[in-house]
Design a protein around this motif. Structure first.
Motif, PDB file in Angstrom:
ATOM      1  N   ALA A 154       0.842  -1.197   0.000  1.00 29.69           N
ATOM      2  CA  ALA A 154       0.000   0.000   0.000  1.00 29.69           C
ATOM      3  C   ALA A 154       0.877   1.247   0.000  1.00 29.69           C
ATOM      4  O   ALA A 154       0.585   2.231  -0.689  1.00 29.69           O
ATOM      5  CB  ALA A 154      -0.921  -0.001   1.211  1.00 29.69           C
TER       6      ALA A 154
ATOM      7  N   LEU B 174       0.987   4.334  -2.647  1.00 33.19           N
ATOM      8  CA  LEU B 174       0.886   5.745  -2.257  1.00 33.19           C
ATOM      9  C   LEU B 174       2.030   6.549  -2.870  1.00 33.19           C
ATOM     10  O   LEU B 174       1.832   7.633  -3.416  1.00 33.19           O
ATOM     11  CB  LEU B 174       0.972   5.877  -0.733  1.00 33.19           C
ATOM     12  CG  LEU B 174      -0.322   5.866   0.073  1.00 33.19           C
ATOM     13  CD1 LEU B 174      -0.009   5.998   1.548  1.00 33.19           C
ATOM     14  CD2 LEU B 174      -1.229   6.989  -0.376  1.00 33.19           C
TER      15      LEU B 174
ATOM     16  N   GLU C 191      -0.079  11.937   8.415  1.00 40.87           N
ATOM     17  CA  GLU C 191      -1.155  11.345   9.190  1.00 40.87           C
ATOM     18  C   GLU C 191      -1.538   9.975   8.629  1.00 40.87           C
ATOM     19  O   GLU C 191      -1.747   9.025   9.365  1.00 40.87           O
ATOM     20  CB  GLU C 191      -2.351  12.288   9.145  1.00 40.87           C
ATOM     21  CG  GLU C 191      -3.198  12.240  10.382  1.00 40.87           C
ATOM     22  CD  GLU C 191      -4.232  13.345  10.342  1.00 40.87           C
ATOM     23  OE1 GLU C 191      -5.413  13.009  10.257  1.00 40.87           O
ATOM     24  OE2 GLU C 191      -3.837  14.533  10.343  1.00 40.87           O
ATOM     25  N   ARG C 192      -1.618   9.915   7.301  1.00 42.59           N
ATOM     26  CA  ARG C 192      -1.928   8.651   6.652  1.00 42.59           C
ATOM     27  C   ARG C 192      -0.927   7.583   7.065  1.00 42.59           C
ATOM     28  O   ARG C 192      -1.268   6.461   7.411  1.00 42.59           O
ATOM     29  CB  ARG C 192      -1.867   8.816   5.140  1.00 42.59           C
ATOM     30  CG  ARG C 192      -3.188   8.546   4.507  1.00 42.59           C
ATOM     31  CD  ARG C 192      -3.151   8.654   3.018  1.00 42.59           C
ATOM     32  NE  ARG C 192      -4.541   8.802   2.598  1.00 42.59           N
ATOM     33  CZ  ARG C 192      -4.936   8.825   1.346  1.00 42.59           C
ATOM     34  NH1 ARG C 192      -4.068   8.725   0.382  1.00 42.59           N
ATOM     35  NH2 ARG C 192      -6.206   8.933   1.066  1.00 42.59           N
TER      36      ARG C 192
ATOM     37  N   THR D  82      -1.374   6.251  10.666  1.00 42.42           N
ATOM     38  CA  THR D  82      -2.387   5.218  10.871  1.00 42.42           C
ATOM     39  C   THR D  82      -1.896   3.868  10.357  1.00 42.42           C
ATOM     40  O   THR D  82      -2.361   2.825  10.790  1.00 42.42           O
ATOM     41  CB  THR D  82      -3.709   5.540  10.154  1.00 42.42           C
ATOM     42  OG1 THR D  82      -3.426   5.837   8.811  1.00 42.42           O
ATOM     43  CG2 THR D  82      -4.430   6.677  10.810  1.00 42.42           C
ATOM     44  N   MET D  83      -0.952   3.884   9.423  1.00 41.53           N
ATOM     45  CA  MET D  83      -0.355   2.621   8.989  1.00 41.53           C
ATOM     46  C   MET D  83       0.762   2.211   9.943  1.00 41.53           C
ATOM     47  O   MET D  83       1.422   1.194   9.729  1.00 41.53           O
ATOM     48  CB  MET D  83       0.220   2.761   7.567  1.00 41.53           C
ATOM     49  CG  MET D  83      -0.834   3.002   6.502  1.00 41.53           C
ATOM     50  SD  MET D  83      -0.121   3.611   4.953  1.00 41.53           S
ATOM     51  CE  MET D  83       0.671   2.136   4.345  1.00 41.53           C
TER      52      MET D  83
ATOM     53  N   THR E 138      -6.622   1.556   6.698  1.00 39.31           N
ATOM     54  CA  THR E 138      -5.590   2.440   7.232  1.00 39.31           C
ATOM     55  C   THR E 138      -5.242   3.536   6.240  1.00 39.31           C
ATOM     56  O   THR E 138      -4.946   4.655   6.629  1.00 39.31           O
ATOM     57  CB  THR E 138      -4.319   1.660   7.603  1.00 39.31           C
ATOM     58  OG1 THR E 138      -3.911   0.911   6.474  1.00 39.31           O
ATOM     59  CG2 THR E 138      -4.553   0.738   8.764  1.00 39.31           C
ATOM     60  N   LEU E 139      -5.312   3.208   4.948  1.00 34.15           N
ATOM     61  CA  LEU E 139      -5.053   4.241   3.952  1.00 34.15           C
ATOM     62  C   LEU E 139      -6.051   5.366   4.077  1.00 34.15           C
ATOM     63  O   LEU E 139      -5.776   6.509   3.743  1.00 34.15           O
ATOM     64  CB  LEU E 139      -5.130   3.654   2.546  1.00 34.15           C
ATOM     65  CG  LEU E 139      -3.877   2.959   2.029  1.00 34.15           C
ATOM     66  CD1 LEU E 139      -4.132   2.398   0.658  1.00 34.15           C
ATOM     67  CD2 LEU E 139      -2.722   3.934   1.988  1.00 34.15           C
TER      68      LEU E 139
ATOM     69  N   GLY F 293      -7.272   6.291   6.918  1.00 37.72           N
ATOM     70  CA  GLY F 293      -7.160   6.889   8.235  1.00 37.72           C
ATOM     71  C   GLY F 293      -7.974   6.212   9.323  1.00 37.72           C
ATOM     72  O   GLY F 293      -8.264   6.805  10.343  1.00 37.72           O
ATOM     73  N   ILE F 294      -8.364   4.953   9.123  1.00 28.83           N
ATOM     74  CA  ILE F 294      -9.089   4.244  10.176  1.00 28.83           C
ATOM     75  C   ILE F 294      -8.165   3.160  10.715  1.00 28.83           C
ATOM     76  O   ILE F 294      -7.665   2.353   9.941  1.00 28.83           O
ATOM     77  CB  ILE F 294     -10.322   3.538   9.615  1.00 28.83           C
ATOM     78  CG1 ILE F 294     -11.141   4.518   8.797  1.00 28.83           C
ATOM     79  CG2 ILE F 294     -11.136   2.900  10.718  1.00 28.83           C
ATOM     80  CD1 ILE F 294     -11.956   3.850   7.732  1.00 28.83           C
TER      81      ILE F 294
END
Lengths: 324, 208, 500
Positions: free
Chosen positions: A46, A50, A283-284, A287-288, C338-339, C341-342
């Motif tokens: 992922a 990105l 921020e993205r 969360t990863m 997650t991408l 933002g969760i």
């Protein structure tokens, strides 16, 4: 005929929905490849997608992600090492293939320091040790005491044999003087399921993978591996704080074939560093479970050497030797 | 290589059920190969099972089971299987010359050579009853060899043209059109829409 | 109870906004179209379509991805029924009777019953997730490596029932599959096993490669070698939709498949893989006419398809209650979360109820979309079979080759698929069935991995490991099933020898 027509409409409809916003010249233009040495679908994959999006914006060229699996990442690295150094091929890799493999695989077909040119550090992450519901220990010293009292329970799971959490677990065992048996899983999820179910007492893996279940109270993270506390679980101490002199962080970074021209490498480095530093990207990544970094090529090169020296003893101590 | 039609079950030799017998024999050889190939892997170390333990266990089970099937096939009557010697020789000649070209000229020219000879000896292969495996095999080989240097569109075109010739209903012009159509479709669908990391056209022709 | 339905209703109100329905529809359509291509399974489909969700809201993105997932799953079944190529493990079983039905001109009913069964199973499983997620999770946690090992042993024994021919040959195929699956780097020690230092072999032969070979290429070779013109599948089309009798036959199978699949789906260590063929075995065993199986029995399509869909639905449970993905597709969904933002996990239900219940409701909507898309498409798919075979098979080869190549952009893997194709053709010629081989290939590594984990954790004390209550029950069941399966064949063999 009507049916065929309907099918045509359906296809066109799907085409609209699917078409990525790329130039029309996509078919006639050589794309920039980001080689990712593991399969599509994982966390790093992922990240690769990105970054491809960011590079596409920065270069205004088509960028594709190519998954090249095999040999626990060696195949993908080798693909990049053997590519034309024209700036059209990049490697996004986690730490292990470019930092520890020269100590793991006797017949490694590339030299991670000579055959690759550092481009930019992308993001950091750290490890943590967690115990399941059957272990009474609430703190790391308690765990050590418990392990010494129950040596038959000194088993830990990791997301994979030969991955850094495996070596970090071994490092921990050495530091506390307990002989830990390692069980390799295929990925954190499987190890975590067994941990929650009480099938295995201890798991060492990335802090992110442990976070949700830790917050839920099903398992307990006892220590994290960076030199400072993790922003994800600031209440948990580090190994260093507790007096165990072990430290370990891992990262994702971008490399290019060794002979890629410096100006191209610098251009990519600037685009990528700027991209990961943007607040919404930061921020993205968080969360990863990734702490956005970005760096110059020189900084990444130094980091690679420092970490190689740090992990070498752990690899040796683990006895992990696929050539056996 | 074997021919499609099996003779009636009464035309049998000393083995009652050759089809099962020779089938299981090959699997027995597979089991022996696996045993040999895992010989250097460690077995049990301490209480932990080694990398070689389970493969050897199942290779043994496979071998034993294959022997059982062979034993029962030797005495229980069943259908026969015909292997044709000329066909086998033709395939051997075809493959070994292909291998020689491969050593001398590399993969793409090998594919060209194999395609050319396949079409040249089409009648012969047909008579020997091995037209389908030869053409399907060469078609897939050619796709694998062409796709990187020549791009997806050309590789698909070659795959369609050569594989179409595997059928006795092969029609040249029709396959030509079909090959072009599928080549264009594949390039548009897989590369433009799905963004697969494959070049559509020969990479040397592409601009930066 | 009312709470749960209030929540579901709330979720539906999130999922049924025009935008979200449209997203679900697009996702399901795209998933179906890509999933139908042989060689491109749900995992690859989602990975490829992931970037198009970047611009959407989190709920919208997840709903669309759920649509892609169901679409791709169903698309895989379509390929299994129409051209006898399974795109993923679950559809191996669908090929057995689904393709036979297609050969008999009943592709339409087979496709329709698969869609209907999936829809029914999806509805039941959705409610099950809403109502019983927490207690089911507890059951799932009882399964450790030792239990999974014995579950896989039981699964392998059950796989014998997939074959139509003699049991000894089915066992031979299962063992061959297991042995082939051992080609890879060892998970515990990293040592190469029969890999001959080829990186392409270090992760084992890919499922897609083996399936494209022994099903796709071998089937084409077999048809071309038959000399005679291939009987055109649709020359005898007998209606596109299932008849009343079909529905009556299929309904109990759908019901049993749903129950079985719902339960197996919650076991993250490979339960979902077992669901489809456990259901097939069950249907064959309790059927009054087991001889129809493998020759186009509609129960053999309805049961496994329902079980498979129920299992893929309930495999969301560990994800929602524990934050743990049960399989690669779920892991990808986590990546997608997650991408956006969760951070997935149990707290999602509390902190973002619109997302949690919206997602659950969207599963139901996704299944409904599937029905809406696929029932009309049945006619189109059946029409596809009317394309002359001389044009159809090169097209199948093209999609198989691209599917294999897209995995790893490796020419070597295409050659492997070719080798498996020749091997599969040879097996067919010697009357060995490939479905049991493929199941051995899938279950073998799971069995070995769990055994070795169990031995390492249990410090080699086999008696203690194997006498854990659940383990013992599963193993004893396996032995009983094996004996029951072998007895009739031994008797039969004796009879034939007697007759001689």
């Amino acid at each position: 005929m009507k049916r065929l027509f309907a099918c045509g409409i359906a296809l066109a409809f799907a085409a609209f929905a699917l078409a990525p916003v790329t130039g029309q010249a996509q078919l006639l233009q050589q794309p920039v490849r980001i080689v990712f040495p593991f399969a599509a679908g994982g966390g790093g994959d992922a990240l690769a997608r990105l970054l491809a999006e960011e590079l596409h914006k920065g270069l205004n060229r088509n960028v594709v992600v190519e998954n090249k699996t095999g040999g626990a990442g060696q195949n993908g690295v080798l693909e990049v090492v053997n590519s034309k150094p024209d700036g059209d091929t990049l490697l996004l890799t986690p730490i292990a293939p470019v930092v520890v493999y020269q100590n793991v695989y006797k017949n490694l077909k590339y030299d991670p320091f000579k055959d690759l040119k550092p481009v930019s550090l992308i993001a950091d992450f750290e490890f943590a040790i967690a115990v399941g519901p059957n272990v009474p220990a609430k703190t790391l010293p308690e765990l050590v005491a418990w392990l010494k009292a129950n040596p038959k329970q000194a088993t830990f799971g990791s997301p994979g044999a030969g991955a850094l959490p495996h070596f970090f677990g071994v490092l921990f065992g050495k530091a506390v003087g307990v002989d830990m048996v390692h069980v390799g899983y295929r990925g954190s999820a499987a190890a975590l399921t067994d941990l929650i179910g009480g099938q295995i007492p201890i798991v060492v893996t990335t802090t992110t993978d442990l976070l949700a279940t830790h917050k839920d109270g099903k398992i307990r993270i006892l220590a994290t591996s960076d030199s400072k506390r993790s922003p994800l679980v600031p209440e948990v101490p580090t190994f260093k704080e507790l007096g165990y002199n072990i430290e370990g962080t891992a990262w994702y970074a971008v490399f290019a074939p060794a002979k890629t021209p410096d100006d191209v490498v610098n251009k990519y480095s600037k685009i990528l560093s700027a991209a990961v530093q943007r607040p919404e990207m930061k921020e993205r990544l968080l969360t990863m479970g990734l702490y956005a970094k970005g760096s110059t090529p020189t900084e990444l090169g130094k980091l690679q050497k420092v970490h190689a020296d740090r992990w070498a003893p752990a690899v040796k101590a683990s006895g992990f030797n696929p050539a056996k | 290589m074997n021919s499609p039609d099996t003779p009636p079950a009464n035309a049998r030799g000393w083995i009652a059920n050759p089809r099962d017998f020779f089938g299981a024999l090959v699997l027995l050889l597979l089991a022996l190969f696996v045993l040999w190939a895992t010989l250097d892997l460690p077995g049990q170390e301490g209480f932990q099972l080694g990398a070689g333990s389970i493969p050897r266990l199942f290779a043994l089970l496979l071998g034993a089971n294959a022997l059982l099937v062979m034993a029962s096939a030797a005495f229980t009557p069943g259908p026969s299987v015909r292997y044709s010697l000329p066909a086998a020789l033709a395939v051997a000649a075809y493959c070994s010359t292909g291998l020689a070209v491969y050593r001398l000229a590399g993969p793409p020219l090998t594919a060209v050579y194999l395609i050319a000879t396949a079409f040249l000896f089409l009648k012969k292969f047909d008579e020997l009853g091995i037209r389908a495996p030869v053409f399907i095999g060469v078609a897939i080989f050619a796709f694998g060899v062409f796709v990187k240097p020549l791009g997806l569109a050309i590789a698909v075109f070659a795959l369609v043209m050569v594989s179409a010739a595997a059928s006795r209903e092969f029609r040249f012009v029709e396959s030509l059109i079909w090959g072009v159509a599928l080549g264009v479709f594949s390039a548009l669908f897989f590369i433009l829409l799905l963004n697969l990391p494959i070049a559509a056209l020969p990479p040397v022709l592409l601009s930066k | 109870m009312t709470d749960i339905f209030a929540n579901l209703w709330f979720g539906l109100s999130v999922a049924i906004t025009p935008t979200n329905i449209a997203l679900c529809l697009i996702g399901a359509l795209a998933g179906t179209l890509v999933g139908v291509l042989p060689g491109i399974g749900p995992l690859a489909t989602i990975a490829m379509l992931l970037p198009i969700t970047f611009g959407l809201s989190p709920v919208g993105a997840l709903i669309m991805l759920a649509g892609v997932f169901y679409g791709a799953m169903y698309g895989g079944s379509t390929t299994a029924i129409l051209v006898n190529i399974p795109g993923e493990a679950a559809s191996v079983v669908t090929t057995l009777d689904g393709f036979q039905m297609a050969l008999q001109g009943r592709a339409g009913p087979a496709l329709a019953i698969a869609a209907i069964g999936s829809f029914f199973a999806g509805c039941v499983a959705t409610v099950l997730i809403a109502v019983l997620a927490a207690p089911l999770t507890k059951v799932a946690l009882l399964f450790g490596p030792a239990e999974y090992f014995s579950l896989m042993v039981l699964g392998l024994v059950l796989a014998i029932a997939l074959a139509n021919g003699p049991i000894s040959k089915a066992v031979l195929m299962i063992l061959t599959g297991i042995v082939l699956s051992m080609v890879s780097d060892d998970v515990q020690t990293g040592q190469g096993r029969m890999t001959f230092d080829q990186f392409e072999l270090s992760d084992g032969f890919g499922f897609i490669i083996v399936a494209m070979g022994v099903f796709g290429v071998a089937e084409i070779l077999g048809n071309l070698m038959k000399n005679s013109e291939r009987e055109l599948v649709t020359q005898r089309v007998t209606g596109l939709m299932p008849t009343k009798k079909d529905l009556k036959d299929a309904f109990p199978a759908i019901l049993r498949g749903t129950l079985l699949g719902s339960f197996l789906g919650i076991l993250p260590g490979g339960g979902a893989i077992l669901s489809s063929f456990a259901s097939y075995t069950l249907e064959k065993k309790i059927s009054k006419t087991p001889e129809r199986f493998g020759k186009g029995a509609i129960e053999g399509v309805a049961g496994p398809e329902s079980a498979n869909n129920a299992a893929s639905q309930t495999s969301f449970i560990p994800l929602l209650t524990l934050g743990i993905p049960a399989n690669a597709v779920m892991a990808l969904m986590i990546g997608a979360m997650t991408l956006h933002g969760i951070s997935p996990g149990p707290q999602v239900a509390v902190k973002q109820p619109e997302l949690f219940w919206g997602l659950i409701a969207s599963m139901w909507v996704g299944n409904a979309m599937l029905l809406v898309i696929n029932l009309p498409l049945v006619g189109l798919w059946v029409r596809l079979l009317r394309v002359p075979y001389r044009l159809l098979y090169p097209m199948i080869l093209v999609f198989c080759c691209i599917g294999v190549y897209s995995l790893n952009t490796s020419s070597f893997e295409i050659m492997l698929a070719l080798a498996f194709g020749l091997f599969g053709y040879w097996l067919n010629k010697h009357d060995f069935e490939v479905a049991p081989l493929l199941l051995g290939f899938i279950l073998g590594p799971l069995m070995e991995e769990n055994l070795r984990k169990a031995v390492a954790i249990g410090r080699g004390e086999y008696l203690e490991i194997l006498s854990r209550p659940l383990t013992a029950v599963l193993l004893v069941t396996a032995v009983i099933v094996l004996v029951l399966a072998l007895l009739p064949s031994v008797r039969k063999q004796r009879e034939t020898i007697f007759v001689e």
